[in-house]
Each structure stands twice: as structure tokens, then as C-alpha cells.
Motif scaffolding. Structure first.
Motif, PDB file in Angstrom:
ATOM      1  N   UNK A   1      -0.763  -2.422  13.049  1.00  0.00           N
ATOM      2  CA  UNK A   1       0.065  -2.531  12.134  1.00  0.00           C
ATOM      3  C   UNK A   1       0.034  -2.811  11.231  1.00  0.00           C
ATOM      4  N   UNK A   2      -1.278  -3.315  10.640  1.00  0.00           N
ATOM      5  CA  UNK A   2      -1.673  -2.982   9.070  1.00  0.00           C
ATOM      6  C   UNK A   2      -3.411  -2.538   8.867  1.00  0.00           C
ATOM      7  N   UNK A   3      -3.330  -1.737   8.295  1.00  0.00           N
ATOM      8  CA  UNK A   3      -4.096  -1.495   7.601  1.00  0.00           C
ATOM      9  C   UNK A   3      -5.105  -1.769   6.121  1.00  0.00           C
ATOM     10  N   UNK A   4      -6.190  -2.332   6.082  1.00  0.00           N
ATOM     11  CA  UNK A   4      -5.776  -2.862   3.859  1.00  0.00           C
ATOM     12  C   UNK A   4      -7.317  -2.955   4.111  1.00  0.00           C
ATOM     13  N   UNK A   5      -7.548  -2.601   2.592  1.00  0.00           N
ATOM     14  CA  UNK A   5      -8.741  -3.025   2.326  1.00  0.00           C
ATOM     15  C   UNK A   5      -8.779  -4.019   0.774  1.00  0.00           C
ATOM     16  N   UNK A   6      -9.518  -5.035   1.127  1.00  0.00           N
ATOM     17  CA  UNK A   6      -9.685  -6.390  -0.150  1.00  0.00           C
ATOM     18  C   UNK A   6     -10.599  -6.229  -1.021  1.00  0.00           C
ATOM     19  N   UNK A   7     -10.422  -6.221  -2.689  1.00  0.00           N
ATOM     20  CA  UNK A   7     -11.327  -5.986  -3.516  1.00  0.00           C
ATOM     21  C   UNK A   7     -12.362  -6.844  -3.173  1.00  0.00           C
ATOM     22  N   UNK A   8     -13.790  -6.304  -3.741  1.00  0.00           N
ATOM     23  CA  UNK A   8     -14.448  -7.220  -4.154  1.00  0.00           C
ATOM     24  C   UNK A   8     -15.281  -7.833  -5.057  1.00  0.00           C
ATOM     25  N   UNK A   9     -14.673  -7.415  -6.244  1.00  0.00           N
ATOM     26  CA  UNK A   9     -14.892  -7.314  -7.536  1.00  0.00           C
ATOM     27  C   UNK A   9     -13.751  -8.525  -7.836  1.00  0.00           C
ATOM     28  N   UNK A  10     -13.404 -10.095  -7.986  1.00  0.00           N
ATOM     29  CA  UNK A  10     -13.010 -11.054  -7.655  1.00  0.00           C
ATOM     30  C   UNK A  10     -12.148 -11.179  -9.718  1.00  0.00           C
ATOM     31  N   UNK A  11     -13.831 -10.334 -10.270  1.00  0.00           N
ATOM     32  CA  UNK A  11     -13.216 -10.448 -11.787  1.00  0.00           C
ATOM     33  C   UNK A  11     -11.842  -9.590 -12.107  1.00  0.00           C
ATOM     34  N   UNK A  12     -11.869  -8.073 -11.289  1.00  0.00           N
ATOM     35  CA  UNK A  12     -11.203  -7.183 -11.839  1.00  0.00           C
ATOM     36  C   UNK A  12      -9.805  -8.172 -11.993  1.00  0.00           C
ATOM     37  N   UNK A  13      -8.399  -7.634 -13.132  1.00  0.00           N
ATOM     38  CA  UNK A  13      -7.839  -8.428 -13.117  1.00  0.00           C
ATOM     39  C   UNK A  13      -6.364  -7.753 -11.976  1.00  0.00           C
ATOM     40  N   UNK A  14      -6.711  -6.894 -11.672  1.00  0.00           N
ATOM     41  CA  UNK A  14      -5.635  -6.176 -10.295  1.00  0.00           C
ATOM     42  C   UNK A  14      -5.881  -7.207  -8.794  1.00  0.00           C
ATOM     43  N   UNK A  15      -7.221  -8.344  -8.843  1.00  0.00           N
ATOM     44  CA  UNK A  15      -7.401  -8.585  -7.413  1.00  0.00           C
ATOM     45  C   UNK A  15      -5.901  -9.469  -7.085  1.00  0.00           C
ATOM     46  N   UNK A  16      -5.358 -10.355  -8.134  1.00  0.00           N
ATOM     47  CA  UNK A  16      -4.421 -10.808  -6.942  1.00  0.00           C
ATOM     48  C   UNK A  16      -3.041 -10.065  -6.851  1.00  0.00           C
ATOM     49  N   UNK A  17      -2.985  -9.419  -7.310  1.00  0.00           N
ATOM     50  CA  UNK A  17      -1.621  -8.423  -7.200  1.00  0.00           C
ATOM     51  C   UNK A  17      -2.173  -7.427  -5.646  1.00  0.00           C
ATOM     52  N   UNK A  18      -3.446  -7.398  -5.964  1.00  0.00           N
ATOM     53  CA  UNK A  18      -3.851  -6.596  -4.243  1.00  0.00           C
ATOM     54  C   UNK A  18      -3.791  -7.569  -3.711  1.00  0.00           C
ATOM     55  N   UNK A  19      -4.318  -9.192  -3.488  1.00  0.00           N
ATOM     56  CA  UNK A  19      -4.547 -10.019  -2.170  1.00  0.00           C
ATOM     57  C   UNK A  19      -2.705  -9.892  -1.983  1.00  0.00           C
ATOM     58  N   UNK A  20      -2.125 -10.333  -2.738  1.00  0.00           N
ATOM     59  CA  UNK A  20      -0.890 -10.419  -2.452  1.00  0.00           C
ATOM     60  C   UNK A  20      -0.066  -9.618  -2.234  1.00  0.00           C
ATOM     61  N   UNK A  21      -0.041  -8.148  -2.102  1.00  0.00           N
ATOM     62  CA  UNK A  21       0.385  -7.373  -1.480  1.00  0.00           C
ATOM     63  C   UNK A  21       0.134  -6.712   0.072  1.00  0.00           C
ATOM     64  N   UNK A  22      -1.396  -7.310  -0.748  1.00  0.00           N
ATOM     65  CA  UNK A  22      -2.019  -7.573   1.374  1.00  0.00           C
ATOM     66  C   UNK A  22      -1.000  -8.364   2.286  1.00  0.00           C
ATOM     67  N   UNK A  23      -0.767  -9.574   1.627  1.00  0.00           N
ATOM     68  CA  UNK A  23      -0.404 -10.718   2.666  1.00  0.00           C
ATOM     69  C   UNK A  23       0.793 -10.557   2.786  1.00  0.00           C
ATOM     70  N   UNK A  24       1.377 -10.249   1.985  1.00  0.00           N
ATOM     71  CA  UNK A  24       3.006  -9.905   2.659  1.00  0.00           C
ATOM     72  C   UNK A  24       3.154  -8.814   3.483  1.00  0.00           C
ATOM     73  N   UNK A  25       2.120  -7.898   3.410  1.00  0.00           N
ATOM     74  CA  UNK A  25       2.458  -6.411   4.393  1.00  0.00           C
ATOM     75  C   UNK A  25       1.807  -7.409   6.299  1.00  0.00           C
ATOM     76  N   UNK A  26       1.060  -7.891   6.256  1.00  0.00           N
ATOM     77  CA  UNK A  26       0.895  -8.304   7.380  1.00  0.00           C
ATOM     78  C   UNK A  26       2.266  -9.757   7.513  1.00  0.00           C
ATOM     79  N   UNK A  27       2.723 -10.287   6.803  1.00  0.00           N
ATOM     80  CA  UNK A  27       3.394 -10.654   7.230  1.00  0.00           C
ATOM     81  C   UNK A  27       5.240 -10.236   7.856  1.00  0.00           C
ATOM     82  N   UNK A  28       5.152  -9.367   7.106  1.00  0.00           N
ATOM     83  CA  UNK A  28       6.058  -7.932   7.606  1.00  0.00           C
ATOM     84  C   UNK A  28       5.767  -7.150   9.091  1.00  0.00           C
ATOM     85  N   UNK A  29       5.168  -7.412   9.461  1.00  0.00           N
ATOM     86  CA  UNK A  29       4.110  -6.895  10.428  1.00  0.00           C
ATOM     87  C   UNK A  29       4.580  -7.766  12.012  1.00  0.00           C
ATOM     88  N   UNK A  30       4.597  -8.834  11.582  1.00  0.00           N
ATOM     89  CA  UNK A  30       5.023 -10.135  12.652  1.00  0.00           C
ATOM     90  C   UNK A  30       3.716  -9.959  13.759  1.00  0.00           C
TER      91      UNK A  30
END
Length: 836
Positions: free
Chosen positions: A235-264
Motif C-alpha cells: 500500500x505504501x513504499x518509502x525510504x527513510x534517511x540515514x543521515x540523521x543530521x540532515x535538517x529535513x529528516x524530521x519532515x521526511x519521517x513525519x510524512x512517512x508515518x502519515x502515509x502509513x496511517x492513511x493506508x490503514x
């Protein structure tokens, strides 16, 4: 006995935890042959993104698993050096460096390993056959993306490289990486195990998450392709960043979790190392993601980093696969003793002196933080860390070197060995490690199988509970798994119900993975190769609705044993018998006026033709063939021509007497005396038409697959309708001429009207032909053969009943009418006689 010793070592380590040790000096030793080691002593590289010049890169934190793996290599080499059967008299040395989980860090020691022995430079040559690098082989690195970088370097020089953790399927390409080996299964085996686990519980609607590195992308790619083949929808296929120092990490992780939640979905498959996995799980707890079944891998399942997240129990159920690896006997005792020794100044001094024999440490990328590690720090990780892959990797090189040198169990000859010479022995021969046999397969890997682990929580204490294993097939003890659901049973995670055999997937909605199950219609079947639709059966096959295979059609034709066929054959026998009896009666009364007026011997010939016509019904019963199909039409046409030609002779005689009385005396003699010649001419003409029919295309046997749903109808097919119409149309013309010559003939009631019998016989023939065409064109079963038989019998019985039977009646029951006066040919009476 081992547990007290360990406790003693722990206490000693605790008392000296604040004192620096010389553990970092334990990873270099000289020897006759040096084995290089690449281990992640540290993690979190410092300012790698801001690096502006090629200076030394460092790591921030100690990675305890990497330290334990390095100690495993050290233990294995020292064990081999103390062995009297493996490489006796040969001393192995080792030189280990930190990779910090970073390809850039792994390149430096890799280049050092490839320098010419005793120098700091890599020679440039056309032929490297005699080139001897610093090391005989390399153990490591751990991560797949590091292996992909270093394996290309070592493969050029054909230096054996044995990884204890690189699982990417790309590394199975022995053409690109001919000297790369690994003592762990590839990601393909892991993905197969995950797919079987999903199928076991009927989870076909899942989310797939991978870390944005070679391991995560490779495993997720393998999983995506294999999931589709097993009716598992992502239902959803995503990649999560490995460089946790990247300032965009939080946004990408939140988008991933939101997408998982929408798929039920209720199941999430996570291919990631411990750090990105920890970040994802931490954010899922913070964002209140509903409880899921998390399917993990060894990369994060056994990591304290992930298990120590606050409130980690709230994520749901955690299942995952870890490699089957046995314990290494004596290793824990060895580590405990080593931690005791590195606190002793004398031991440390000796260690540094021995290490200097290998040369100066040019890179200085050793495990400097290791000097501040105590046994208390390492013990929790030591009890979980998989050391056997490193241990087996070292032994694989040692056994190859043993065979390359030609060693016996007593001694080894002194001979120079090039690194590339070890490859042959690593490729071909198995080796024993602590009584267990290992062998590299055709892709240079070992597949020891997996254990299925369940995170079992008891009073906030985590236990890694084995609940199954995988060695080509998955075995699970489901009773040991307590799911997060209310009844502790497995949750459902499906967008569609599993279609039953014989049903195909009919898509619904916008998502390609959601569908209804629809039964396959008749004459189609469902196959495992293409479950999204039904495949049509071949022409010679059929299938009922909701079928998984096609069945061979049975042949359908008019059988001799069928009741209808038996009834028609009985009627045929009766008609033939009637024709024979009539012929016998006519033969006995051949010279009587009535028989002579009916045609005499011509009547016998016509009756013989009718007998043959009746018997031709047998050609329509039983399995047809090309010969029978042609014979049916030929016999039908010739028999009717024979019969109608005798009627033609009689019709011409009647026409002359009734319509042309003045010409009759001169022509009548020719017609009556030449009647046989007329019959012969008619038959000869029909034979010519039959010959054209045979040349242009006689009827042939064809298989009709369309008329009947489950059977193949064997029918005779007309190839040339022109020849067919000419052959049968000729009989129609003869019949029409006979009809024209007889239907207007009148006679008084005192005379027998022979013309009327011919007229009625011809009328029955025409009516039968009309009904035959109508029925034959609409019927598509064996009734077509029945129609043809009925046409023949109706025509035969019609001719017998209208022309011959009345005469038999007179001969047998009214012999007084069998006179010349009564049976004379009807003539048109003159008007004057009528007036008189």
C-alpha cells in the motif's frame, strides 16, 4: 564453570572502568601472512558534509557490535595460530581498521591493504599475477554499501574478501565481484522468508519501509518484485534517511508515518539499520501511530538502540528474522580474559611492541575509544552479537591458505602464495568449523537459514523469543506469539480477500491492489502464473465455470449404440426390406400388364437403387472420416439419379402419349426401346458431375469446436459448394422434368393413372428437400446426421409409398385389375368422341 569466571571478570572490569586500557593496541599483529580487517568501531562521522580538503575523517561514538566483531576475528586467528592441525607452523597476522559505517573511511585502509608488501605504494603494472599486496585476504566490511565500494578494488587484484554482513543481492554477481565472499545469506533469502511469513498469516496489504542506503533500497527492491508474485500488495513504499543530521529528516519521517496511517495497513515491513529504524519508531510513538505488526531484520531487531526507545512497547508486535548462527566456543571467556589483561601494564607494553613489528600505524584509524570501555559496557551487547559470521570468515581464509600451501596435519611447506591463488580453494572445497561444515555456493555466499524472533515483553523486560525458523520453508509455532490485539490473535491486514482457485482478480477502485474475486467463465481457466485474469482454453479443450484447468473435449457423433440411431437403423432395414420385397414381387410378375406399364425391368433397377439409398444411411452412423464424408454424397446422388432416370423415361413416354399424340407413333418406339440408353446417359452425366465434385473438393471431416460447449462435434464439411450444388442440383432437374411431364395428366376413373404416382413421388422429394435445408442449417449437433438419415428414408419411403406400393396392392389384392385395358397408358381423348 564459565559463569563464575565471567562474573569475576565483570567485577574486575568494573573496578578498573575509569582507568584507560590498551585495548586499541590489540588489533595489529605481525605474521607470515597478514589478514586485513574492516570493522565499524565507531559511528557518526564528524562534519563529513562540510569536509573541504582530503583530511582524516573521525567518528563520534563507539559502536560496540563492531568492537565485538573485531575481537571475534582476533580470537579466530589466535585460535588458528594455536592449532596443530590447521596451518601448523604458520603464523597468521592481522591488521584491523575502523570503517565508521562510511565508504570514505573504508577506502583508506582498503588502499593500504593493496599496497605492495613492505611499501606504501600500489604498483602500476600490466600484469598483476606476481603482485603481492600487503594482505593475503580481507575480512569485512559489514554494510553492503561499503562492500560494493571495496569489493571493486579487491576484485581487480583478486584479493579474497569475506564479508560478515554484506547481504545485498548485487554482491552475488560473481562477474563483477569475483573475489567477494560472504558468510551471511543474501537479501534475496531474507525477502523470501518475509514473504512466506506474510503469506502464513494472510497479510496481503502492507507497508514497506527501507533505509535510504544500499541495504534498504536493495532489500526493498527485492521485496517489491517478489511480493507481487505472491499476491501481496504494498500500500505504501518509502525510504527513510540515514543521515540523521540532515535538517529535513524530521519532515521526511513525519510524512512517512502519515502515509502509513492513511493506508490503514496493520503490517509494516522495515528494512533498515538500527539508527534510521530507531528514528522512525521514535517518531511513530510521538505521532501516536496505531499499533502495527512490525516485521524487522537482524539489522535492527537485536539492537539495543531500537529496543531502548521510551514506550517502545506501544508500537505493537515486533517479529523479525535473524541469521542462524551458532555460538563460538570459548569466545566469551576469551573476551573476559582479554579485558582483564589490557588493564595490566606489562601486557600492554608487550602488545605495543609486537604491533610495532608490523610497521608504523600510518592511518591511525584504530579504535581509540576502546581504551575506555569496560566489561560492564560490552557485556549486554556481547550476549546478543552474532560473532560466528566473522569467525567462519576467518576460518574460510585459513582453510584456503592451508590447501594452497599443500599443508598436512603436521607441517606446512614454506612457499610464496599470491592472494589470487586462494580463490580456487575457496570456490571448490568445503571446510569444517567446530564440527560444522560450510561451503560457498555459486554466488560465493553461505545460507545457514534464519530464526524468527518475537519481541516478548514481561514486566518491561525484553526477551528475544525464537518462534520459528526458515530454511527454504518457514516453520512457525504461532502459539508462542502474543499479538497486540485484544484476543492476542494475529490481526488482519488485507485490501482483498484471497481469491479461491478458479477465480480471477477484478480490480475495484483506484488502487491496483484492491479487487473483487470473480469466477472464471466457462471455457476459461485460472492459472497461478496470471491470477489477474482467466486464460482461454485451447480449441480442443473445455472447462466449467470457476475452473483451474482445461479438460479435453470428448468427440461427439452419432453412435451405433444410441437409441435414436438404433430406431433409425430399424426404419432403414424396414425400408430396404420393403424395397426388396417389392422388387421380388415385380420380378415374379414381370410380364403382367401393370409391371410392364410401370417400367418393367427399369422398375427393378430403380428398386435396387432405392435399396442402396436406404443402406447408405449406415454411412452417417459411427465416427466419420474423409472417405465416409465423400461416400455419403456420392452414393446419395447416384442412387437418386438411378431412380429418377427411370422416372424420366416413363415421364417422356407418358408426355408423348398425352401431350403429343400425333407424334407419338414415330417417337414412342425410340423412347421405349432406348430407355436403358437414356438411363445410362443420365448416370454418365451424374458420374461426370461426381468426378468434378471429387476434384474440386469433396466433403471432408472437420472438428466443430463452437457448436457444443464441452464436446467436439465431428461433422462433414463441404469444401466446394459449386460442385455440391451441381451434383445434387442435377437430380433436382431430373425430378423437375419428371414433374412437368406428369402433373397435368388426367385419366378417367376406369384407367390406372401411372403418372400420378410419379408426380406424388417427386412432390415428396421436393418437400423433403425443403425441410432438410431448413433443419440442416439450424441444427448444430449430431441431429445433423439424424436429419440426413431422415431425409434419405423419407425420400425412399415416399417413392415406395406413392409409386410402388399401390401397384403391389393391385398385384396382390386386386389381380382382376391387372389387365391391359386397365393399365394402358392414359391418352387425351378426342373432342368428337366426348361430344358423341
Amino acid at each position: 564453570a564459565m559463569l563464575p569466571a565471567l562474573l569475576l571478570c565483570l567485577s574486575l572490569g568494573s573496578s578498573a572502568a575509569l582507568e584507560a586500557t590498551c585495548l586499541s593496541a590489540q588489533f595489529r599483529r605481525p605474521g607470515d601472512y597478514i589478514i586485513g580487517g574492516l570493522f565499524p568501531f565507531g559511528m557518526d562521522t564528524i562534519n563529513l558534509a562540510a569536509r573541504a580538503e582530503p583530511s582524516l575523517v573521525g567518528c563520534e561514538r563507539l559502536f560496540l557490535d563492531g568492537l565485538i566483531w573485531a575481537l571475534g576475528m582476533k580470537f579466530a586467528i589466535e585460535e588458528i595460530n594455536n592449532s596443530t592441525s590447521l596451518l601448523p607452523g604458520v603464523r597468521l597476522g592481522y591488521d584491523m581498521y575502523d570503517t565508521c559505517f562510511e565508504p570514505l573511511m573504508a577506502l583508506q585502509p582498503s588502499l593500504l591493504f593493496l599496497t605492495r608488501q613492505g611499501t606504501r605504494g600500489i604498483g602500476v603494472h600490466c600484469n598483476y599475477t606476481d603482485y603481492q599486496p600487503r594482505v593475503a585476504a580481507v575480512i569485512g566490511p559489514h554494510k553492503s554499501d561499503l562492500c560494493l565500494v571495496t569489493a571493486k578494488l579487491f576484485s581487480f587484484f583478486l584479493v579474497p574478501q569475506v564479508s560478515y554482513g554484506g547481504s545485498s543481492e548485487q554482491l552475488s554477481n560473481t562477474e563483477l565481484y569475483p573475489s567477494f565472499y560472504r558468510t551471511v545469506p543474501s537479501d534475496k533469502n531474507l525477502v523470501e522468508a518475509v514473504v512466506q511469513l506474510l503469506n502464513k498469516f494472510g497479510w496481503n496489504w502492507i507497508a514497506s519501509i527501507g533505509s535510504d542506503d544500499e541495504y534498504g533500497r536493495g532489500a526493498q527492491g527485492q521485496f517489491s518484485s517478489m511480493a507481487g508474485d505472491h499476491n501481496i500488495c504494498i500500500a505504501f513504499e518509502g525510504l527513510i534517511p540515514t543521515d540523521l543530521a540532515d535538517p529535513r529528516v524530521t519532515t521526511r519521517l513525519e510524512d512517512t508515518i502519515t502515509a502509513i496511517n492513511k493506508t490503514n495497513v496493520s503490517v509494516v515491513v522495515l528494512f533498515a539499520y538500527s539508527k534510521p529504524a530507531q528514528a522512525l519508531l521514535r517518531h511513530s510513538i510521538r505521532m501516536g501511530l496505531s499499533k502495527k505488526v512490525w516485521i524487522g531484520t537482524e539489522a535492527w531487531m537485536l539492537s539495543n538502540t531500537a529496543a531502548s526507545i521510551p514506550n517502545i512497547q506501544s508500537i505493537g508486535t515486533v517479529l523479525g528474522f535473524i541469521m542462524k548462527a551458532g555460538t563460538v566456543p570459548g569466545f566469551h571467556n576469551y573476551v573476559a580474559n582479554l579485558f582483564t589483561s589490557v588493564q595490566q601494564e606489562k601486557f600492554c607494553q608487550e602488545s605495543r611492541e609486537v604491533a610495532q613489528l608490523l610497521g608504523s600505524d600510518m592511518l591511525q584509524t584504530r579504535c581509540q575509544p576502546c581504551d575506555n570501555v569496560s566489561m560492564d559496557d560490552i557485556w549486554p551487547t556481547l550476549s546478543l552479537s552474532q560473532v560466528q559470521p566473522v569467525y567462519v570468515a576467518v576460518y574460510s581464509v585459513a582453510h584456503a591458505l592451508h590447501r594452497a600451501l599443500g599443508c598436512t596435519h603436521q607441517a606446512c611447506p614454506t612457499a610464496p602464495i599470491r592472494s589470487w591463488q586462494l580463490l580456487h580453494f575457496m570456490n571448490t572445497l568445503p571446510f569444517q568449523v567446530n564440527g560444522q561444515s560450510f561451503r560457498f555456493d555459486e554466488s560465493h555466499g553461505t545460507n545457514t537459514g534464519y530464526k524468527l524472533i518475537f519481541w516478548s515483553w514481561e514486566n518491561s523486560s525484553l526477551t528475544y523469543l525464537p518462534v520459528g525458523d526458515y530454511e527454504g520453508s518457514l516453520n512457525i509455532d504461532s502459539s508462542l506469539i502474543r499479538f497486540h490485539t485484544a484476543d492476542q490473535k494475529e490481526p488482519t491486514s488485507e485490501c482483498f480477500r484471497q481469491c479461491k482457485p478458479g477465480q480471477f482478480r477484478e480490480l475495484k477502485g483506484y488502487h491496483l491492489c484492491c479487487y473483487n474475486c470473480t469466477d472464471c467463465p466457462e471455457n476459461t481457466f485460472w492459472s497461478h502464473e496470471d491470477s489477474s485474469g482467466c486464460s482461454p482454453c485451447q480449441a480442443q479443450q473445455w472447462s466449467p465455470a470457476r475452473s483451474t484447468q482445461c479438460l479435453e473435449r470428448s468427440e461427439r457423433y452419432l453412435l451405433w449404440s444410441q437409441p435414436l440411431a438404433l430406431a433409425l437403423l430399424a426404419l432403414m432395414v424396414a425400408a430396404a426390406a420393403l424395397a426388396c420385397l417389392t422388387a421380388l414381387l415385380f420380378f415374379k410378375n414381370l410380364e403382367t400388364p401393370l409391371v410392364r406399364a410401370s417400367g418393367g425391368r427399369l422398375s427393378l433397377f430403380a428398386l435396387l437403387a432405392l435399396v442402396l439409398l436406404c443402406l447408405s444411411c449406415c454411412l452417417y452412423v459411427g465416427k466419420p472420416s474423409d472417405e465416409l464424408c465423400a461416400a455419403q454424397q456420392l452414393l446419395h446422388a447416384l442412387c437418386l439419379t438411378a431412380c429418377f432416370s427411370t422416372f424420366l423415361a416413363k415421364s417422356l413416354e407418358i408426355t408423348l402419349l398425352t401431350e403429343f399424340p400425333r407424334c407419338a407413333p414415330s417417337l414412342l418406339h425410340w423412347v421405349t426401346q432406348r430407355a436403358w440408353l437414356l438411363v445410362a446417359l443420365c448416370l454418365l452425366t451424374e458420374c461426370c458431375l461426381c468426378f468434378c465434385y471429387l476434384c474440386l473438393g469433396p466433403d471432408s471431416l472437420v472438428a466443430d469446436y463452437k457448436s457444443l460447449p464441452r464436446e467436439v462435434l465431428l461433422v462433414c464439411h463441404t469444401q466446394s459448394w459449386g460442385a455440391f450444388v451441381l451434383m445434387h442440383g442435377y437430380n433436382g432437374c431430373l425430378a423437375f422434368i419428371c414433374f412437368l411431364g406428369t402433373f397435368m395428366v388426367e385419366t378417367s376413373g376406369k384407367k390406372y393413372n401411372i403418372a400420378r404416382g410419379i408426380t406424388f413421388a417427386i412432390l415428396i422429394y421436393f418437400i423433403t428437400c425443403i425441410f432438410f435445408v431448413a433443419f440442416f442449417a439450424t441444427l448444430k449437433t449430431v441431429l445433423r446426421s439424424v436429419t440426413q438419415i431422415c431425409t434419405i428414408l423419407t425420400t425412399s419411403l415416399g417413392i415406395l409409398g406413392t409409386y410402388y406400393v399401390p401397384k403391389c396392392y393391385i398385384i396382390l389384392l386386386k389381380p382382376d385389375l391387372n389387365t391391359e385395358d386397365y393399365c394402358q397408358y392414359p391418352t387425351r381423348e378426342k373432342p368428337e368422341e366426348d361430344s358423341a
